[in-house]
Write a protein that holds these residues in place. Sequence first.
Motif, PDB file in Angstrom:
ATOM      1  N   ASN A 184      47.960  79.800  28.418  1.00  0.00           N
ATOM      2  CA  ASN A 184      49.247  79.153  28.151  1.00  0.00           C
ATOM      3  C   ASN A 184      49.858  79.679  26.857  1.00  0.00           C
ATOM      4  OD1 ASN A 184      49.261  77.528  30.419  1.00  0.00           O
ATOM      5  ND2 ASN A 184      48.321  75.776  29.396  1.00  0.00           N
ATOM      6  N   VAL A 185      49.006  79.883  25.852  1.00  0.00           N
ATOM      7  CA  VAL A 185      49.490  80.408  24.570  1.00  0.00           C
ATOM      8  C   VAL A 185      50.058  81.805  24.767  1.00  0.00           C
ATOM      9  CG1 VAL A 185      48.769  81.194  22.277  1.00  0.00           C
ATOM     10  CG2 VAL A 185      47.957  78.989  23.150  1.00  0.00           C
ATOM     11  N   SER A 227      51.937  74.679  19.816  1.00  0.00           N
ATOM     12  CA  SER A 227      52.480  73.881  20.921  1.00  0.00           C
ATOM     13  C   SER A 227      51.441  73.645  22.020  1.00  0.00           C
ATOM     14  CB  SER A 227      53.746  74.535  21.488  1.00  0.00           C
ATOM     15  OG  SER A 227      53.452  75.799  22.009  1.00  0.00           O
ATOM     16  N   TRP A 228      50.309  74.335  22.023  1.00  0.00           N
ATOM     17  CA  TRP A 228      49.373  74.159  23.131  1.00  0.00           C
ATOM     18  C   TRP A 228      48.035  73.557  22.758  1.00  0.00           C
ATOM     19  CZ3 TRP A 228      50.631  73.850  28.000  1.00  0.00           C
ATOM     20  CH2 TRP A 228      51.791  74.492  28.434  1.00  0.00           C
ATOM     21  N   SER A 236      59.193  80.402  35.387  1.00  0.00           N
ATOM     22  CA  SER A 236      60.289  79.686  34.742  1.00  0.00           C
ATOM     23  C   SER A 236      61.301  79.220  35.794  1.00  0.00           C
ATOM     24  CB  SER A 236      60.959  80.576  33.703  1.00  0.00           C
ATOM     25  OG  SER A 236      61.253  81.816  34.272  1.00  0.00           O
ATOM     26  N   GLN A 264      53.293  81.739  26.588  1.00  0.00           N
ATOM     27  CA  GLN A 264      54.379  81.208  25.749  1.00  0.00           C
ATOM     28  C   GLN A 264      54.945  82.296  24.840  1.00  0.00           C
ATOM     29  OE1 GLN A 264      55.257  77.595  25.733  1.00  0.00           O
ATOM     30  NE2 GLN A 264      57.056  78.708  25.039  1.00  0.00           N
ATOM     31  N   LEU A 323      56.970  84.668  26.917  1.00  0.00           N
ATOM     32  CA  LEU A 323      58.206  84.021  27.362  1.00  0.00           C
ATOM     33  C   LEU A 323      59.216  83.969  26.214  1.00  0.00           C
ATOM     34  CD1 LEU A 323      59.156  82.551  29.976  1.00  0.00           C
ATOM     35  CD2 LEU A 323      58.433  80.429  28.897  1.00  0.00           C
ATOM     36  N   ASP A 324      58.725  83.605  25.036  1.00  0.00           N
ATOM     37  CA  ASP A 324      59.606  83.532  23.872  1.00  0.00           C
ATOM     38  C   ASP A 324      60.135  84.911  23.489  1.00  0.00           C
ATOM     39  OD1 ASP A 324      59.163  80.862  23.868  1.00  0.00           O
ATOM     40  OD2 ASP A 324      57.767  80.824  22.177  1.00  0.00           O
ATOM     41  N   ALA A 328      53.142  79.285  19.279  1.00  0.00           N
ATOM     42  CA  ALA A 328      52.589  79.008  20.608  1.00  0.00           C
ATOM     43  C   ALA A 328      51.280  78.233  20.494  1.00  0.00           C
ATOM     44  CB  ALA A 328      52.378  80.316  21.361  1.00  0.00           C
ATOM     45  N   SER A 387      62.429  76.975  28.643  1.00  0.00           N
ATOM     46  CA  SER A 387      61.719  77.608  27.541  1.00  0.00           C
ATOM     47  C   SER A 387      60.228  77.552  27.777  1.00  0.00           C
ATOM     48  CB  SER A 387      62.066  76.903  26.237  1.00  0.00           C
ATOM     49  OG  SER A 387      61.653  75.555  26.333  1.00  0.00           O
ATOM     50  N   THR A 388      59.827  76.910  28.847  1.00  0.00           N
ATOM     51  CA  THR A 388      58.408  76.857  29.155  1.00  0.00           C
ATOM     52  C   THR A 388      58.230  77.088  30.649  1.00  0.00           C
ATOM     53  OG1 THR A 388      56.588  75.295  29.399  1.00  0.00           O
ATOM     54  CG2 THR A 388      58.714  74.363  28.950  1.00  0.00           C
TER      55      THR A 388
END
Lengths: 603, 298
Positions: free
Chosen positions: B36-37, B186-187, A172, B40, B43-44, B183, A3-4
């Motif tokens: 990174n945000v 989390s960062w 990933s 994320q 990715l999500d 996101a 997930s990351t």
Amino acid sequence: MSSTLLSGNEAIALGAYHAGISVATGYPGTPSTEVLEYLARISPAGDVDVEWATNEKVALDVAVGAALAGARVLVTMKHVGVNVAMDSLMTSAFLGVRGGLVVMSADDPGMHSSQNEQDNRYVGRFAGIPVFEPADSQEAYDFVRAAFDVSEEWDLPCMLRTTTRTSHARSSLEAGDRLERPAASGFERNPSKYVMLPAFARRRHAVHIERLERMREWAEHSPLNAQEIRSRDVGVITSGIAYHNVREVLPEASVLKLGVAFPLPEDLIRRFAAQVQRLIVVEELEPYLEDEVRRLGIAVEGKKWFPRDGELSPEEVRKGFEKAGLLDQRPPAAARPAPAAGPRPPVLCPGCPHSTPFLALRELDAVVAGDIGCYTLAAGPPIAAMDTCLAMGSSIGMAVGLSLAGVPGQPVVATIGDSTFLHAGVPALIDAVHRQADVTVVVLDNGITAMTGGQPHPGVSVGIRGETLPRADIVELCRAAGVHSVTVVDPYDLAATRRAIREATGRRGVSVVVTTRACVEAPVKSRGPVYTVRAELCDGCQACMGLGCPAIAWDTDAGVSPPRVRIDASLCSGCTVCAQLCPNRAIVSVHEEVPAAAAGGAL
Amino acid sequence: MSARTAEPTSEKEASPVSGNIVVAGVGGQGVIMASNVIAQVLLDAGFDVKKSEVHGMSQRGGTVVSHVRFGHDVHSVTVEPGTADWVVAFEWEEGLRALPYLADEGVAFVSTERRLPPASMSDHRGGALAYPAADASPRGVVAIDTAAVAGDAAATRAAVAQTVLLGAVAARLPFPAEAWHTAIRSWVPPKTVEENITAFERGRAHKPASPTRLRQAPVVARPPALVSIEAAWCKGCNICVAVCPERCLELDRFDVAVFAHPERCTGCQLCSWLCPDLAIDVSYQAQEEHVHAAAGPR
């Protein structure tokens, strides 16, 4: 899928942990550093003994010892760090391993943070150990696990070679679980294999050559080397990050992706070559694969179209294919005004304790042999007080050489950080004393390996997991080496630093000045009361600008010249050095500033 | 919407199928955290994502560029010049430097924050700033005064202002605000979550107006000061040579200090004050009036 996103370095740490390692060590060096740091975060202390070593050779020796006792061991370093470990590496294949041993070499094409861009695939081949080359985080994870298996199966250390883009790029990955291995069973004596006396070494060399011959067959069938047959017109042999850039730019080409750079699967290469009209090798840095393919008598193109230096970015791969006539020239993007941006080189941080010793050295017009660390940035303007930088620990030996050859009228000084001093400076200092060289060694002791992001070293009393450990004492080491004149000074005290360095350079023989002050950024950010400029007292003399502190900038709104300065309170660390430099006493702590001054200023 | 998009759907905005984002700034500004945000969120949303930047020396106040690429199956980890759908720059000059990455129809969200690199201020006497002035924004650039848009959200931590830019990008992407909030949570450091989300929302709501003008007052140069040295009083102690910040002075072959580089002199008078024999005089009287006239009311 995770997930990351994991960086290649994090994937290597996870892969090694899952491969069942119980020991990991290395020396910090970009782009390898995050492997051990991440490993220390994800693994319980009881599972893996992780610690930074004094240098790469010590790290490899520790690793070989642990492997002989049956542990799986990961050892990490940057490409030039492998040079330091080279002595041990070259013979390690003769001894072999019992537990798997993987040496990670993180190469730095493009020299983002390095003094050269050597291609360590040659080092693996030279030492006669298998070289694994992952192209992304998933492969980094998979290949490190495979490398441990190969290491044990073939009784050889293995090299995992990454580059900056594989180490630092995030993608990933799917991960498995930690392999449960029986605890190391202890050391079994076997002098003819582990004691490299000439008589034994001769036999082991023959064993090694014979083993490499058999490994060629293994390479032919390794799943890490894979053919992807698409267009028959052109076939590309590639590895590492270049694989993805080839897939991006020339998606229709057939590809032979080599995950193992040594030993090479010669039959597979021949079979692949036979299937395509035109064969091109696309590889970053040296023509390593290209030369090998040509040696097989196969017609091949490569460095004719692609550069031998720098990173092989997608745009460079595109240019190469265009030159080779495989791609049409891309229409240039609509003209944008050329960016008017000036250079922005990295600089010493606000409050960096390394600044003042170099100011003092510049005032003395000393010939300064520098070394590797943050302080190498003092070579650039405005401080511009470093004359040489070669390799880790080279400063002291080079200073001795300069003084032996003679530099009339100028003191000869070596500057070296605490971590670098322990890494490779100590033998050079012993040598300098023994030769009675007239040199001054300034040890810039900030209690950390700072350039790589702040790692502890054996000169400080903490370990990678934050645990308390015994430490080496730099001052006592200098005295034990036979240096009579060892002065310790706080580099935030400008006058004392100037005096200590001036007096030390006036002495005959070897003198040492240790400037002791913790790094402002690590392990904790140190922030004192910030400083400010009393605008009515600043006459724009620019004395503070000579420090090169990023927190001090011109007050461009005032519209006068020489420009007045102001201090960015969000960047100032409160180190006080600019206030000591200001001849007008215009720089004061915010606590000292009288309200009237604030009202009168243009702030 | 400039990313390569799928066929328009019933949704408000078509979902991009792939795209390239470049985040640029100065070491320490939070470029890597911001990328990174972004990664994320992508990715999500179910994309394959690759992200790349260079750590190490560039963190010491140098240029930092982070590349984020997303799509069904991403290969290269870096963005080719001329192919970025979005550039997000935390600093004006770094925004200009990153512009060659921008695709034809791409948009660059560039903070008007200026971080003057020490190298831009090396003309100590003339005061010419080597930093790109911006009378108008180049094509494709949306200049955002991040500090003004963030307002009190950045009162405690100035760096939070740059989160406004994430909001500006988010407004162009079809992902729900909650995905961005998650996101960000989390960062960013836990203590700064609320102010970052406030800054993000202000950036998302911000309607960029006409190109922002960056203030840059004209530089008024003054002639160099005149350093006169009474040779008969000088004993060659070298103090003035050593202390001069601009290295204007030298000892001649008779060990007498000479004003060798008048073109560098800023008129700081340090040599005059520290000369133990009172042999140095710095005159710049005529210039005082000049300076006051130029500075005007402050």
